[in-house]
Design an enzyme around this catalytic site. Structure first.
Site, PDB file in Angstrom:
ATOM      1  N   HIS A 124       0.828  -1.222   0.000  1.00 44.67           N
ATOM      2  CA  HIS A 124       0.000   0.000   0.000  1.00 44.67           C
ATOM      3  C   HIS A 124       0.859   1.266   0.000  1.00 44.67           C
ATOM      4  CE1 HIS A 124      -3.706  -2.309   0.787  1.00 44.67           C
ATOM      5  NE2 HIS A 124      -2.947  -3.013   1.618  1.00 44.67           N
ATOM      6  N   ASN A 155      -5.994  -5.167   2.225  1.00 42.56           N
ATOM      7  CA  ASN A 155      -5.309  -6.436   1.868  1.00 42.56           C
ATOM      8  C   ASN A 155      -3.890  -6.362   1.255  1.00 42.56           C
ATOM      9  OD1 ASN A 155      -5.708  -5.589  -0.703  1.00 42.56           O
ATOM     10  ND2 ASN A 155      -7.286  -7.033  -1.206  1.00 42.56           N
TER      11      ASN A 155
END
Length: 548
Positions: A75, A147
């Site tokens: 991320h 996720n």
């Protein structure tokens, strides 16, 4: 620490500094001494070397050398904004959290992201997206988080866009990923900016009401802008920061993006029955709760209406943590969630620092003065004055009664310690099969085959492609046959004759192929459970009580 001066920075705070204009400030060294010009330096004569005593220059360069903090492991590339959440439809019957009372509002910060790419990667890469929300409630912060996927090849350092061998190798050894792979390689794999995508918690959590009754829950964030996608062929026509630009400019011109917050819930008994009848495991984030049996229920809405004034301070340094829950929300036994409860805050302590929650963007805003026994550490700012870091009779700290009976909420966890590794089974292919047969239309199927086969063209090992097509064959023969035609590779006839590194193969013809990665040596009990980690009948029965 008193002063005769009552102006300037004596009462400096984050919000004041954030709002200040450059023309209202005076240029100084880091210790506040004014400097007449930022580019001047001290030298040994007009043409001599620079002097070490020039604190302004040395301090400026030293700080510049340390401006970057480690980027997120996953991320890393992201965008975000601030806004407000409001409860439109009460959830008080299921959850005692103060924020779910009708009409309740709280400020939020949302961060969107790609998952696998580095901080400079392309916004339109085919990659899952993160969608994290920090709700600043009157009872503390609640973080709703997402996720991850594999990154670069360790040898070539190429991403899977140029060398997809490691990408497909990982997936072909972990067949439970097939539903995520189909979403990734389908139309939703490249959303048209962050405003046009939904968000899903994925994990199951528990909601507890004021009577101590609890249910399992999954949260959904539905875009009120609708969902749009970018095709693989068209993605190269977009700028690397397309999603960031789209979100920022939309908010800047007053077109505030909005989402609805919705829940699916089920009782513990329903969770047991769902496993017994349909083999859907509420603790498995790859399994989908059928909407026909567990319909979505609207709880509230949120909109993003304020861009960050400083990206680093407000977006790069924001830290989301699935363990940040408020009274009325508790974790379930979802094993991936359980591991993230530790991993996320541990990452923040490393990446940002042990006192990361003292940063303004992370700091809670409860309606009481908060305190604890955490002290010192790097960059301790709110170090709680002279208050003792123990239960003192001299300066006694106050307490609020616990609102949730944790014994009742979690007491059904009573068992022997076991080792556990999941097993791929026929039910794991139900959701991806429904996606192919009932969700994808003819054009979407064509795009999916084109996306997968094009991506596999960069895979250097034909054996890996054969394995992955074998996995897809368990989803649909039509899907596998189309891929074979598109790639020119004949895949395996399903997974019954395959062995996996990452999971046991519950569909294998022989026991030798069933065990993962060579496990099962003599005298070793295989880490394989009959229910594959699902709540079986009676799993929620607390000793000495009735089924919850």
């Amino acid at each position: 620490m008193s002063s005769l001066h009552t102006s300037g920075d004596k009462y400096r705070n984050y919000l004041d500094d954030r709002a200040a204009k450059a023309q209202d400030t005076v240029y100084t060294t880091s210790n506040g001494a004014p400097v007449p010009h930022p580019y001047e330096s001290q030298r040994a004569g007009e043409n001599g070397p620079l002097l070490l005593q020039d604190f302004h220059l040395i301090d400026l360069l030293s700080h510049f050398d340390r401006e970057r903090i480690p980027e997120r492991v996953v991320h890393a590339k992201g965008s975000g904004a601030h806004g407000v959440y409001r409860t439109t439809d009460s959830l008080e019957d299921l959850c005692l959290a103060d924020m779910f009372q009708p009409g309740k509002e709280c400020p939020i910060t949302v961060r969107f992201s790609t998952v696998g790419g580095e901080s400079g990667s392309h916004d339109c890469a085919r990659d899952p997206r993160g969608f994290s929300i920090k709700f600043r409630t009157d009872e503390g912060n609640w973080d709703l988080v997402a996720n991850n996927t594999p990154k670069r090849d360790p040898s070539t350092h190429l991403t899977h866009a140029d060398d997809s061998t490691a990408f497909w190798d990982y997936l072909s050894q972990n067949p439970e990923s097939v539903h995520q792979v189909m979403i990734l390689m389908g139309d939703r794999g490249i959303p048209d900016g962050y405003r046009h995508m939904h968000g899903y918690l994925g994990h199951t959590v528990k909601l507890i009401n004021k009577n101590g009754e609890w249910v399992y829950c999954q949260f959904h964030m539905k875009s009120q802008q609708g969902i749009k996608f970018i095709t693989q062929e068209d993605s190269a026509n977009y700028s690397p920061d397309y999603s960031q630009k789209d979100l920022y400019e939309s908010i800047a011109k007053g077109d505030f993006p909005k989402w609805t917050l919705e829940v699916q819930t089920m009782t513990p008994k329903q969770a047991e029955e769902l496993w017994e009848t349909e083999k859907i495991n509420v603790f498995d984030l790859t399994h989908i709760w059928p909407h026909s049996k567990f319909p979505l229920r609207k709880v509230g809405e949120f909109e993003l209406n304020e861009n960050a004034a400083n990206y680093f301070a407000e977006i790069e340094q924001i830290c989301f943590n699935p363990a940040h829950m408020v009274p009325g929300i508790e974790p379930s036994a979802d094993p991936v969630l359980q591991s993230r409860l530790f991993s996320y805050p541990d990452t923040h302590r490393h990446r940002v620092g042990v006192n990361y929650q003292q940063l303004p963007v992370n700091a809670p805003r409860p309606n009481y003065r908060m305190a604890n026994f955490q002290r010192d550490g790097a960059m301790a700012f709110l170090n709680q004055g002279s208050r003792p870091n123990y239960l003192s009779s001299i300066q006694p700290i106050s307490f609020k009664d616990r609102q949730v009976n944790l014994d009742k909420t979690h007491a059904h966890f009573a068992s022997n310690a076991v080792t556990f590794l999941s097993e791929i089974r026929p039910e794991d292919f139900n959701a991806p099969r429904n996606l192919w047969e009932k969700v994808f239309d003819a054009k979407a199927k064509e795009r999916f085959i084109g996306n997968v086969s094009g991506h596999m063209a960069n895979c250097k090992e034909e054996e890996i492609i054969k394995r992955q097509i074998g996995i897809f064959r368990e989803v649909s023969e039509d899907l596998a046959s189309r891929l074979e035609k598109a790639t020119g590779v004949k895949g395996y006839p399903g997974i019954k004759g395959m062995k996996f590194n990452g999971t046991h193969n519950g569909m294998a013809r022989n026991e030798g192929d069933r065990v993962a990665n060579g496990m099962g040596a003599k005298g070793v009990r295989l880490s394989r459970g009959e229910a594959n980690g699902a709540p079986v009948s009676g799993a929620h029965k607390v000793p000495g009580s009735k089924l919850l």
